[in-house]
Each structure stands twice: as structure tokens, then as C-alpha cells.
Design an enzyme around this catalytic site. Structure first.
Site, mmCIF file in Angstrom:
data_model
loop_
_atom_site.group_PDB
_atom_site.id
_atom_site.type_symbol
_atom_site.label_atom_id
_atom_site.label_comp_id
_atom_site.label_asym_id
_atom_site.label_seq_id
_atom_site.Cartn_x
_atom_site.Cartn_y
_atom_site.Cartn_z
ATOM 1 N N GLY A 17 31.420 3.021 -6.822
ATOM 2 C CA GLY A 17 31.864 1.622 -6.883
ATOM 3 C C GLY A 17 31.204 0.875 -8.032
ATOM 4 N N ASP A 159 38.373 16.922 -11.624
ATOM 5 C CA ASP A 159 38.442 18.371 -11.825
ATOM 6 C C ASP A 159 39.252 18.688 -13.084
ATOM 7 O OD1 ASP A 159 37.199 18.804 -9.172
ATOM 8 O OD2 ASP A 159 39.081 17.945 -8.470
ATOM 9 N N HIS A 187 40.800 19.380 -3.591
ATOM 10 C CA HIS A 187 39.592 18.980 -4.320
ATOM 11 C C HIS A 187 38.400 19.540 -3.553
ATOM 12 C CE1 HIS A 187 36.424 16.847 -6.295
ATOM 13 N NE2 HIS A 187 36.052 16.322 -5.151
HETATM 14 P P1 NAX Z 1 27.797 6.345 -1.966
HETATM 15 O O1 NAX Z 1 27.180 6.861 -0.723
HETATM 16 O O2 NAX Z 1 26.943 5.921 -3.109
HETATM 17 O O3 NAX Z 1 28.713 5.083 -1.603
HETATM 18 C C1 NAX Z 1 29.618 5.091 -0.535
HETATM 19 C C2 NAX Z 1 29.762 3.671 -0.073
HETATM 20 O O4 NAX Z 1 30.804 3.626 0.895
HETATM 21 C C3 NAX Z 1 28.509 3.100 0.595
HETATM 22 O O5 NAX Z 1 28.162 1.873 -0.025
HETATM 23 C C4 NAX Z 1 28.942 2.895 2.046
HETATM 24 O O6 NAX Z 1 28.323 1.772 2.636
HETATM 25 C C5 NAX Z 1 30.442 2.704 1.889
HETATM 26 N N1 NAX Z 1 31.215 2.948 3.091
HETATM 27 C C6 NAX Z 1 31.016 3.883 4.046
HETATM 28 N N2 NAX Z 1 31.935 3.765 5.007
HETATM 29 C C7 NAX Z 1 32.765 2.764 4.658
HETATM 30 C C8 NAX Z 1 33.889 2.154 5.258
HETATM 31 N N3 NAX Z 1 34.346 2.579 6.441
HETATM 32 N N4 NAX Z 1 34.484 1.126 4.617
HETATM 33 C C9 NAX Z 1 34.004 0.687 3.443
HETATM 34 N N5 NAX Z 1 32.932 1.208 2.826
HETATM 35 C C10 NAX Z 1 32.312 2.241 3.420
HETATM 36 O O7 NAX Z 1 28.862 7.457 -2.405
HETATM 37 P P2 NAX Z 1 29.537 7.673 -3.838
HETATM 38 O O8 NAX Z 1 28.675 8.511 -4.671
HETATM 39 O O9 NAX Z 1 29.992 6.362 -4.354
HETATM 40 O O10 NAX Z 1 30.787 8.575 -3.424
HETATM 41 C C11 NAX Z 1 31.840 8.100 -2.634
HETATM 42 C C12 NAX Z 1 32.759 9.227 -2.209
HETATM 43 O O11 NAX Z 1 33.354 9.862 -3.335
HETATM 44 C C13 NAX Z 1 32.059 10.348 -1.442
HETATM 45 O O12 NAX Z 1 32.860 10.688 -0.321
HETATM 46 C C14 NAX Z 1 32.064 11.496 -2.415
HETATM 47 O O13 NAX Z 1 32.053 12.747 -1.775
HETATM 48 C C15 NAX Z 1 33.357 11.256 -3.145
HETATM 49 N N6 NAX Z 1 33.544 11.922 -4.436
HETATM 50 C C16 NAX Z 1 34.786 12.376 -4.737
HETATM 51 C C17 NAX Z 1 35.093 12.976 -5.935
HETATM 52 C C18 NAX Z 1 36.481 13.454 -6.240
HETATM 53 O O14 NAX Z 1 36.651 14.030 -7.316
HETATM 54 N N7 NAX Z 1 37.505 13.258 -5.399
HETATM 55 C C19 NAX Z 1 34.035 13.193 -6.946
HETATM 56 C C20 NAX Z 1 32.852 12.318 -6.788
HETATM 57 C C21 NAX Z 1 32.427 12.058 -5.358
HETATM 58 O O15 NAX Z 1 31.635 13.143 -4.934
#
Ligand code: NAX
Length: 328
Positions: A17, A159, A187
Site C-alpha cells: 500500500g 511474475d 500466482h
Molecule cells: P502487509 O502485511 O505489509 O500489509 C497488509 C495490510 O493489509 C496490513 O496493513 C493489514 O492491516 C491489512 N489488512 C489485513 N486484513 C485486511 C482487511 N480485511 N481489510 C483491509 N485491510 C486488511 O503485506 P504486503 O507486503 O503489503 O502484502 C499484501 C499482500 O500481497 C499479501 O497477501 C502478499 O502475499 C501479497 N503479494 C502478492 C503478490 C502477487 O504478485 N500477487 C506479490 C507481492 C505480495 O507478496
């Protein structure tokens, strides 16, 4: 002047974010002439940090940014949204079984899908980034029966970009000379980056590489395990590159693919290439006029077929698992 486009970002206080919001606000998502309103969704514990990020966004005085709302209520955050970036998810923690992970994420993506169904704008486009992204997108889509199914997509653009970069490094080509690369499937570590239809400065990429052992033993695992390599090196998971890919995914969807090229998006299958209908699987797609289409007629060779099938099978298994949990 144009009416602002509402862009909702969930998990707004997370590390993706933080890397994403400034680029949306500066015009990289939708274009340098499109004003945006940001809607940040967080869980209650994340609200304060989201407010801090919003203060910094204000401090950039972005000419295109027409407002920032912050909420922990999906109905509010998705109200009138045109573009929804579902980033926040429940990460896998130690000792968590796959079923627990799917269930925990079902608890997030089902209500968010419902809120999109009930409150989003008619033209809403959804990108799921939060993992397991393909299956989370399926859960959200199932909870939004009034939204056309094809508006729910999941991100394999990171990817795709990783594969382009690895191929450029191997061949000495410029990234901009590489076209028509494809990520197939999920993914996840089973994804299949396909160079057999890709071109490097107009030549077939597989012929330029001319080394199937390198493809099988180096290229594919390097791309598929890049996320783990980043964690190992950085001590944190991919954030700026993931945000960049989310920007690319939506920007391409909205503004189109270049002539003679395509991109990779995880989208609901129409049965093309033997991928069971409805699975949200990555395909080669072209985009035009705000819509995407699967590239048809590609010949799938003996190297590619089992690799595509294995990743698609994993998606089918995930779908069965979330069906079993009553999430579909
Ligand atoms: P972070 O843990 O830094 O941030 C996640 C945020 O989501 C936290 O601030 C948390 O409070 C918030 N959150 C949790 N539940 C929520 C809800 N119900 N409503 C609103 N907000 C909520 O994770 P970050 O590094 O930003 O990664 C986010 C997601 O992206 C993870 O699931 C990660 O696995 C995924 N990714 C996906 C990728 C892809 O290529 N599709 C690559 C990058 C990343 O690994």
C-alpha cells in the site's frame, strides 16, 4: 474537467500500500489527465498508520488527487468505486495449514466481494493482489453475482515482469525488445512462465535462448521462486515491485496493450487452452477499450503442456477446497 475516478485500496497501511498509493495519486495508474479519489480500507489496527500515509499523500500536493477517505468498513470503502485493488490479506503464519489460510482469507474476500456487489460503480474493475490471489479473487467474485464475472482479476504481472527481466539478462536484450511472454496458471510456485511464443527483437525467444535445460532448471524456478529470494535478501517481501506490477496490470487493462504485444493477467477462464471454465488462471491477454481478451490459437508444445496443467490443477484443487469450506 473530468470527474475523479474512485480507487479503493485495501491493506492501505501495508508495505505494498505504501509503495502503491503515491503512484496512483501521481497519475501512473490511470493517466496523467485523470483525477482520482482514494478510498483506503484497513482493519481497525491499521487505521492510524493509514492516516499517516494519507498525511504524506496530502504533503505531496498531487494535482490529480481529489480526496482521501479512510475506513474500516468495506461498504464505505467500496461505495462508488471504479477500481478496487484488493491488497490486504491474511498471510500464512507458522503452523498454518493450507485450509486454514483459505478459510482466513475467505473471511476477508467474501465480505469484500459482497460490498463490491452492493456498493461499487457499474464499471468497477477489481484486481486481487493479496495471496492466495487467484483463489481470493474467485471467492470475491462468487460473492458478487451482480458484477460481471470478468471484472474480477488477480495479479500475475509481477511474475510476468520478473520473467521479462530474467530473459533480458540472459540474452543481453533490452527489456523493451521482449514481447509476448506469458505466465500461465496460478500466482504460486507452480506458475509457468512461457517463452515459446515470446519474441526478442522480433526473433522467437526460445530459439534465441536455445537451451531447454536453462529454461527448465534456471529460468522457470528463478521466476517462480523470486518472491522467496526477495524475502531472503531484503528481509521483507516484495513491495515496490508488487505495487509497480499492480499499476501495470490496471494501466494496461484500462489503456490497452501495444500493437504486436500482449500481457499476462489471471482472469476467469472461458475454457481456453483446456483450463476449466471459471478458474481464475493466468493467460496471455490483449487489452483494448477497457476490456481484455485471451490470445487464441497458440500452439502448446510438449514442454509447456504438463507445466500449464500442473498449475491449473493446483487452482482446481484450491477451488475444491474453498467450495468445501462453503466459500463459493
Ligand atoms: P502487509 O502485511 O505489509 O500489509 C497488509 C495490510 O493489509 C496490513 O496493513 C493489514 O492491516 C491489512 N489488512 C489485513 N486484513 C485486511 C482487511 N480485511 N481489510 C483491509 N485491510 C486488511 O503485506 P504486503 O507486503 O503489503 O502484502 C499484501 C499482500 O500481497 C499479501 O497477501 C502478499 O502475499 C501479497 N503479494 C502478492 C503478490 C502477487 O504478485 N500477487 C506479490 C507481492 C505480495 O507478496
Amino acid at each position: 474537467t473530468r470527474t475523479p475516478v474512485n480507487v479503493t485500496v485495501t491493506g492501505a497501511a501495508g508495505q505494498i500500500g505504501y509503495a502503491l498509493l503515491f503512484r496512483i495519486a501521481s497519475g501512473h495508474l490511470l493517466g496523467a489527465d485523470v483525477p482520482v479519489k482514494l478510498r483506503l480500507l484497513e482493519i481497525p489496527q491499521g487505521l492510524k498508520a493509514a492516516e499517516g500515509t494519507a498525511m504524506e499523500l496530502d504533503d505531496c500536493a498531487f494535482p490529480l488527487l481529489r480526496g482521501i477517505d479512510i475506513s474500516d468498513d468495506p461498504a464505505t470503502a467500496f461505495d462508488g468505486t471504479n477500481v478496487a485493488l484488493l491488497v490486504g490479506a491474511r498471510p500464512r503464519t507458522k503452523g498454518m495449514e493450507r485450509g486454514d489460510l483459505l478459510e482466513a482469507n475467505g473471511g476477508i474476500f467474501k465480505p469484500q466481494g459482497k460490498a463490491i456487489n452492493d456498493h461499487a460503480a457499474d464499471d468497477v474493475k477489481v484486481l486481487v493482489v493479496g495471496n492466495p490471489a487467484n483463489t481470493n479473487a474467485l471467492i470475491a467474485q462468487a460473492a458478487a453475482p451482480d458484477v460481471p464475472a470478468e471484472r474480477f482479476t488477480a495479479m500475475t504481472r509481477l511474475d510476468h515482469n520478473r520473467a521479462v527481466s530474467q530473459l533480458a539478462a540472459r540474452t543481453g536484450a533490452a527489456v523493451s525488445d521482449i514481447k509476448k511472454l506469458t505466465i500461465w496458471g496460478n500466482h504460486s510456485a507452480t506458475q509457468y512462465p512461457d517463452v515459446f511464443h515470446a519474441e526478442i527483437a522480433g526473433k522467437n525467444a526460445a530459439e534465441v535462448v536455445n537451451d531447454e535445460a536453462w529454461l527448465a532448471d534456471t529460468f522457470i524456478p528463478t521466476v517462480a521462486k523470486r518472491g522467496a529470494a526477495i524475502i531472503e535478501a531484503r528481509g521483507a517481501s516484495s513491495a515496490a515491485s508488487a505495487a509497480n506490477a499492480a499499476i501495470d496490470h490496471v494501466h494496461t487493462w484500462v489503456t490497452g496493450t501495444a500493437e504486436g504485444d500482449w500481457t499476462s493477467m489471471a482472469i476467469p477462464s472461458d475454457g481456453s487452452y483446456g483450463v476449466p471454465e471459471g478458474l481464475i488462471s493466468s493467460f496471455p491477454v490483449t487489452c483494448a477499450g477497457g476490456r481484455y481478451e485471451i490470445v487464441q490459437g497458440l500452439e502448446i508444445n510438449e514442454f509447456s503442456r504438463p507445466r500449464i496443467d500442473a498449475s491449473v490443477q493446483e487452482l482446481a484443487d484450491e477451488r475444491e477446497a474453498v467450495r468445501g469450506l462453503g466459500l463459493l
